[in-house]
Design a protein around this motif. Structure first.
Motif, PDB file in Angstrom:
ATOM      1  N   TRP A   1      10.460  12.722   5.000  1.00 37.90           N
ATOM      2  CA  TRP A   1      10.875  11.331   5.199  1.00 37.90           C
ATOM      3  C   TRP A   1       9.898  10.401   4.493  1.00 37.90           C
ATOM      4  CZ3 TRP A   1      15.249   9.987   8.009  1.00 37.90           C
ATOM      5  CH2 TRP A   1      15.860  11.040   8.709  1.00 37.90           C
ATOM      6  N   VAL A   2      10.421   9.369   3.885  1.00 39.88           N
ATOM      7  CA  VAL A   2       9.588   8.284   3.361  1.00 39.88           C
ATOM      8  C   VAL A   2       9.630   7.188   4.413  1.00 39.88           C
ATOM      9  CG1 VAL A   2       9.299   6.546   1.560  1.00 39.88           C
ATOM     10  CG2 VAL A   2      10.081   8.835   0.958  1.00 39.88           C
ATOM     11  N   VAL A   3       8.450   6.744   4.824  1.00 41.01           N
ATOM     12  CA  VAL A   3       8.339   5.739   5.879  1.00 41.01           C
ATOM     13  C   VAL A   3       7.877   4.424   5.253  1.00 41.01           C
ATOM     14  CG1 VAL A   3       7.236   5.147   8.064  1.00 41.01           C
ATOM     15  CG2 VAL A   3       7.751   7.553   7.530  1.00 41.01           C
ATOM     16  N   VAL A   4       8.676   3.396   5.440  1.00 42.35           N
ATOM     17  CA  VAL A   4       8.361   2.062   4.927  1.00 42.35           C
ATOM     18  C   VAL A   4       8.158   1.162   6.137  1.00 42.35           C
ATOM     19  CG1 VAL A   4       9.162   0.113   3.541  1.00 42.35           C
ATOM     20  CG2 VAL A   4       9.807   2.451   2.883  1.00 42.35           C
ATOM     21  N   SER A   5       6.971   0.577   6.234  1.00 45.41           N
ATOM     22  CA  SER A   5       6.706  -0.330   7.351  1.00 45.41           C
ATOM     23  C   SER A   5       6.204  -1.654   6.807  1.00 45.41           C
ATOM     24  CB  SER A   5       5.687   0.280   8.318  1.00 45.41           C
ATOM     25  OG  SER A   5       4.443   0.486   7.674  1.00 45.41           O
ATOM     26  N   ASN A   6       6.509  -2.698   7.533  1.00 46.74           N
ATOM     27  CA  ASN A   6       6.013  -4.018   7.146  1.00 46.74           C
ATOM     28  C   ASN A   6       5.643  -4.811   8.387  1.00 46.74           C
ATOM     29  OD1 ASN A   6       9.251  -4.287   6.906  1.00 46.74           O
ATOM     30  ND2 ASN A   6       8.409  -6.208   7.688  1.00 46.74           N
TER      31      ASN A   6
ATOM     32  N   VAL B   1       0.864  -1.173   0.000  1.00 46.22           N
ATOM     33  CA  VAL B   1       0.000   0.000   0.000  1.00 46.22           C
ATOM     34  C   VAL B   1       0.903   1.226   0.000  1.00 46.22           C
ATOM     35  CG1 VAL B   1      -1.718   1.326   1.287  1.00 46.22           C
ATOM     36  CG2 VAL B   1      -1.857  -1.170   1.231  1.00 46.22           C
ATOM     37  N   VAL B   2       0.803   2.015  -1.053  1.00 50.15           N
ATOM     38  CA  VAL B   2       1.535   3.274  -1.120  1.00 50.15           C
ATOM     39  C   VAL B   2       0.507   4.365  -0.893  1.00 50.15           C
ATOM     40  CG1 VAL B   2       2.982   4.793  -2.511  1.00 50.15           C
ATOM     41  CG2 VAL B   2       3.209   2.322  -2.740  1.00 50.15           C
TER      42      VAL B   2
ATOM     43  N   VAL C   1       9.717  -0.682  11.018  1.00 51.06           N
ATOM     44  CA  VAL C   1       9.559   0.619  10.369  1.00 51.06           C
ATOM     45  C   VAL C   1      10.931   1.222  10.087  1.00 51.06           C
ATOM     46  CG1 VAL C   1       8.551   2.926  10.604  1.00 51.06           C
ATOM     47  CG2 VAL C   1       7.424   0.965  11.693  1.00 51.06           C
ATOM     48  N   VAL C   2      11.105   1.690   8.852  1.00 53.60           N
ATOM     49  CA  VAL C   2      12.330   2.393   8.473  1.00 53.60           C
ATOM     50  C   VAL C   2      11.930   3.705   7.810  1.00 53.60           C
ATOM     51  CG1 VAL C   2      14.470   2.341   7.139  1.00 53.60           C
ATOM     52  CG2 VAL C   2      13.570   0.222   8.120  1.00 53.60           C
ATOM     53  N   GLU C   3      12.540   4.782   8.282  1.00 48.77           N
ATOM     54  CA  GLU C   3      12.312   6.102   7.704  1.00 48.77           C
ATOM     55  C   GLU C   3      13.578   6.516   6.967  1.00 48.77           C
ATOM     56  OE1 GLU C   3      11.014   8.829  10.763  1.00 48.77           O
ATOM     57  OE2 GLU C   3       9.803   7.253  11.700  1.00 48.77           O
TER      58      GLU C   3
ATOM     59  N   LEU D   1       4.529   5.577   3.162  1.00 53.02           N
ATOM     60  CA  LEU D   1       3.892   6.868   3.292  1.00 53.02           C
ATOM     61  C   LEU D   1       4.940   7.943   3.475  1.00 53.02           C
ATOM     62  CD1 LEU D   1       2.974   7.742   6.777  1.00 53.02           C
ATOM     63  CD2 LEU D   1       2.998   5.312   6.340  1.00 53.02           C
ATOM     64  N   ARG D   2       4.512   9.163   3.432  1.00 54.15           N
ATOM     65  CA  ARG D   2       5.416  10.293   3.610  1.00 54.15           C
ATOM     66  C   ARG D   2       5.035  11.031   4.874  1.00 54.15           C
ATOM     67  NH1 ARG D   2       7.254  14.705  -0.849  1.00 54.15           N
ATOM     68  NH2 ARG D   2       8.562  15.946   0.533  1.00 54.15           N
ATOM     69  N   ILE D   3       6.046  11.331   5.690  1.00 56.74           N
ATOM     70  CA  ILE D   3       5.851  12.185   6.861  1.00 56.74           C
ATOM     71  C   ILE D   3       6.904  13.280   6.746  1.00 56.74           C
ATOM     72  CG2 ILE D   3       5.891  12.351   9.371  1.00 56.74           C
ATOM     73  CD1 ILE D   3       4.984   9.424   9.490  1.00 56.74           C
ATOM     74  N   GLY D   4       6.473  14.455   6.382  1.00 58.83           N
ATOM     75  CA  GLY D   4       7.399  15.568   6.190  1.00 58.83           C
ATOM     76  C   GLY D   4       8.383  15.251   5.087  1.00 58.83           C
TER      77      GLY D   4
END
Length: 138
Positions: free
Chosen positions: A85-90, A39-40, A130-132, A80-83
């Protein structure tokens, strides 16, 4: 083609990187019989937004390697994007995953250090990894 065209570049456009990983995950879903759900989140991407090349693919490879979906399970990956930062979670599972040598994350950290940009932020929260990674404005 994407890999060959970005192998020697310092940065890759965020938009192009997102398109590439969508194709990459489609191939992985075929290999894993549809057990990967990417999910992007719909977020704004500017022509000036860049990330380290191959960093998103590397994070997705790690997610699949360390959390292979078991029978009846689906590996959920969210971007997703937070400010800036691209946040990748699994999602994580109880499977004893392949041994980790931290080469993927160490590679991203080293690239960030060499480029003089913030290093990725790595967390494990509520059954999620989670990796930002930083977005570079160019």
């Amino acid at each position: 083609r994407y890999i060959l065209s970005h192998i020697e570049q310092d940065y890759a456009s965020l938009g192009e990187s997102l398109r590439f990983i969508s194709d990459y995950v489609s191939l992985q879903e075929i290999r894993l019989s549809g057990k990967v759900n990417l999910v992007v989140e719909d977020f704004e991407v500017s022509d000036t937004d860049f990330i380290l090349p191959m960093s998103l693919q590397l994070l997705l490879e790690n997610a699949i390697k360390h959390n292979p979906p078991d029978i009846g399970e689906v590996l959920a990956i969210r971007i997703l994007r937070i400010g800036d930062w691209v946040v990748v979670s699994n999602s994580t599972n109880n499977y004893v995953s392949a041994e980790s040598f931290s080469l993927g994350l160490d590679s991203i950290r080293e690239q960030c250090r060499l480029e003089g940009i913030p290093e990725p932020i790595v967390k494990s929260l509520n059954g999620m990894f989670v990796v930002e990674i930083p977005i570079i404005k160019r």
